[in-house]
Design an enzyme around this catalytic site. Structure first.
Site, PDB file in Angstrom:
ATOM      1  N   ASP A   1     -55.637 190.633  13.622  1.00 61.32           N
ATOM      2  CA  ASP A   1     -56.913 190.268  13.010  1.00 61.32           C
ATOM      3  C   ASP A   1     -56.859 188.873  12.395  1.00 61.32           C
ATOM      4  O   ASP A   1     -57.764 188.047  12.597  1.00 61.32           O
ATOM      5  CB  ASP A   1     -57.311 191.289  11.943  1.00 61.32           C
TER       6      ASP A   1
ATOM      7  N   HIS B   1     -45.521 177.817  30.848  1.00 62.52           N
ATOM      8  CA  HIS B   1     -45.556 177.600  29.406  1.00 62.52           C
ATOM      9  C   HIS B   1     -44.290 178.103  28.709  1.00 62.52           C
ATOM     10  O   HIS B   1     -43.838 177.514  27.723  1.00 62.52           O
ATOM     11  CB  HIS B   1     -46.787 178.295  28.827  1.00 62.52           C
TER      12      HIS B   1
ATOM     13  N   SER C   1     -45.050 175.815  21.384  1.00 67.07           N
ATOM     14  CA  SER C   1     -46.486 176.091  21.352  1.00 67.07           C
ATOM     15  C   SER C   1     -47.008 176.058  19.915  1.00 67.07           C
ATOM     16  O   SER C   1     -46.981 175.018  19.265  1.00 67.07           O
ATOM     17  CB  SER C   1     -46.755 177.433  22.041  1.00 67.07           C
TER      18      SER C   1
END
Length: 297
Positions: free
Chosen positions: A217, A278, A119
């Protein structure tokens, strides 16, 4: 033997006298594990493995051990920047993460390596193969394309929102805190598998507070860069070395119709479809390792 890398930050300099690889990127010293044994052949390029978003080097421990035993190659698994035990930074893209891999190769005196990524890590390794082909013997890309993104990519914002809003009471033990987080996360995220995977990142500080190992974040702020990958590789020459794609037929991260376009970027490539979503390496571990061993041999 299992070794752990140190957590330091160095400027990236020239690699064995060749041209510099900084490109205005400040690399980080990634945390890593090395799998090697008495039969490891150090004359063969090692395999460097990078996980996907919210993944950890420990997720690849079983694969690393199996590959070392079956291929006699040194296997190196890493925590990407902003993940696991690696440094947190405000920058996060395939460009920076590829520079981190090159920097690791420099620190370990590796001239050439095989590379594998799942990924997010797959896009990192694709960029590395295209940008620094002289450093890459071969590549393995797991359930990601250099082209399109899945239609439900917007669901990532929902996952980030759930992670950012989670508040686990500090008086809970680690086990109790994980159960609390599981219940809260499942209110916002419909996939139990996704929640279980993300909760591998939950940590408890010495003062009792809970935190994420991943830099949520920074990952969220740089989320848009995942959709700009084609811009990052525009103008780079195709990578002509051996490349194998392993994809899940229940996943939508790689569309079968896009294979001819992918082969224009990686002309010496082949693709294998496993009966999985996935997380191909979790769902089909035996077949997955078998494909890797045949390719690396």
């Amino acid at each position: 033997m299992l070794c752990c890398g140190r957590r330091l930050i160095y400027p990236l300099v020239q690699l064995n006298g060749r041209r510099g690889y900084t490109h205005n990127v400040q690399p980080v010293q990634m945390a890593y594990n090395v799998f090697q044994g008495t039969n490891t052949d150090d004359s063969r390029p090692p395999l460097i493995i990078m996980h996907g978003l919210f993944g950890l080097k420990q997720n690849w421990r079983a694969v690393g051990r199996a590959l070392e035993a079956k291929t006699n190659r040194k296997i190196i698994t890493v925590d990407a920047r902003n993940h696991g035990d690696s440094p947190h930074t405000g920058e996060h893209s395939s460009i920076e993460m590829a520079a981190d891999v090159v920097h690791l190769m420099q620190q370990l005196n590796i001239d050439k390596a095989s590379i594998m990524g799942h990924s997010m890590g797959g896009r990192t390794m694709m960029y590395m193969a295209l940008k620094y082909p002289e450093l890459v013997e071969s590549g393995i890309i797991v359930d990601i394309s250099p082209l399109e993104l899945p239609r439900d990519f917007e669901a990532m914002e929902q996952i980030f929102g759930a992670m950012k809003n989670l508040r686990v009471p500090s008086e809970l033990s680690m086990a109790e805190g994980r159960k609390y987080a599981e219940v809260e996360m499942k209110k916002a995220i419909p996939s139990n598998e996704t929640v279980d995977f993300i909760l591998l990142n939950l940590r408890k500080n010495p003062d009792g507070t809970f935190k994420w190992a991943a830099n949520v974040d920074s990952l969220y702020n740089n989320l848009r860069l995942f959709s700009e990958f084609t811009n990052h590789i525009a103008g780079l020459q195709p990578y002509v070395g051996p490349m194998m794609f392993i994809c899940g037929n229940k996943s939508n991260f790689v569309h079968p119709d896009s294979w001819p376009q992918i082969q224009k970027i990686f002309p010496n490539s082949n693709i294998h479809w496993l009966d999985a979503g996935h997380l191909v390496h979790f769902e089909q571990p035996v077949k997955f390792v078998e494909l890797l061993v045949n390719f690396l041999k």
